[in-house]
Write a protein that holds these residues in place. Structure first.
Motif, PDB file in Angstrom:
ATOM      1  N   PHE A 180      41.827   8.769 -40.190  1.00 44.11           N
ATOM      2  CA  PHE A 180      41.478   9.957 -40.964  1.00 44.11           C
ATOM      3  C   PHE A 180      40.335   9.712 -41.959  1.00 44.11           C
ATOM      4  N   ASP A 181      39.867   8.490 -42.050  1.00 44.24           N
ATOM      5  CA  ASP A 181      38.910   8.108 -43.076  1.00 44.24           C
ATOM      6  C   ASP A 181      37.526   7.843 -42.469  1.00 44.24           C
ATOM      7  N   PRO A 182      36.501   8.627 -42.865  1.00 41.41           N
ATOM      8  CA  PRO A 182      35.158   8.435 -42.297  1.00 41.41           C
ATOM      9  C   PRO A 182      34.564   7.061 -42.564  1.00 41.41           C
ATOM     10  N   GLU A 183      35.118   6.310 -43.499  1.00 37.42           N
ATOM     11  CA  GLU A 183      34.578   4.993 -43.802  1.00 37.42           C
ATOM     12  C   GLU A 183      35.052   3.927 -42.817  1.00 37.42           C
ATOM     13  N   PHE A 184      35.999   4.287 -41.944  1.00 40.39           N
ATOM     14  CA  PHE A 184      36.501   3.335 -40.963  1.00 40.39           C
ATOM     15  C   PHE A 184      35.829   3.580 -39.616  1.00 40.39           C
TER      16      PHE A 184
END
Length: 214
Positions: A180-184
């Motif tokens: 759910f995290d764009p940084e991953f």
């Protein structure tokens, strides 16, 4: 069976109790309806409507009747309605009463690798193995015209089970959150709607031939 979940958005100034009465009268006589549940979304829900409505029909032949019934309710500002097909789930709280019904709508990135989407689905279905407060659960893919792609539903014995153990569990944040995290690099889910409401009895363990008015 044809299953739907609906987020209902009310016009300003509408009395919630009046909508509940009107909607229940409209729905309880719909042909083909197996059961339905209407719950007012509780504080802490976000990206969702004022109410969550769940419907189960004997087939998909009754969609127009539902649309007409909802369209006749002037209290509704808009409706976010979708149908879904279960891909997995489980039960360990068949007799659950006076619990919490949680609905998470997900939209996966359209360009995402199908293998990563499948891995996301597996991780969601693994959550109950680590998070004991999830009493019953079901993951489904959306099968109607909608911006959403998945529906992740759970039942909890109490609010603490959802807002406490579930939302703060290490498996949730250390493993599942990467989807759910764009940084991953595994980022797959680009939008969600999180709704939860009270329920009298379990919906995921409800016999399909029983009409429930709750």
């Amino acid at each position: 069976m044809w299953n739907e979940t609906v987020q209902l958005y009310l016009n300003p100034g509408v009395v919630h109790e009046a909508l509940q009465d009107d909607l229940q009268q409209h729905l309880k006589n719909l042909p083909g309806l197996g059961h339905f549940h209407l719950g007012r979304n509780l504080e802490g829900s976000w990206g969702a409507g004022d109410f969550t409505l769940d419907l189960s029909f004997v087939s998909d032949a009754y969609q127009a009747n539902t649309a007409d019934s909802l369209a006749r309710l002037p209290a509704l500002a808009r409706v976010d309605r979708l149908a879904y097909q279960r891909i997995g789930g489980g039960q360990r709280a068949v007799g659950l009463e006076n619990g919490i019904w949680r609905t998470l709508l997900l939209r996966v990135r359209p360009e995402q690798d199908p293998a990563l989407v499948a891995a996301l689905e597996r991780d969601l279905l693994h959550m109950p193995a680590y998070i004991a407060s999830i009493g019953n659960w079901q993951l489904s893919r959306v099968c109607s015209d909608s911006t959403w792609t998945h529906v992740w539903q759970q039942e909890f014995a109490s609010m603490e089970g959802l807002l406490g153990e579930y939302l703060t569990h290490p498996f949730h944040w250390a493993w599942v959150d990467r989807w759910f995290d764009p940084e991953f690099p595994e980022w797959t889910v680009e939008a969600i709607a999180h709704a939860f409401c009270a329920q009298t009895t379990s919906l995921l363990t409800l016999p399909v031939n029983r009409k429930a008015l709750q």
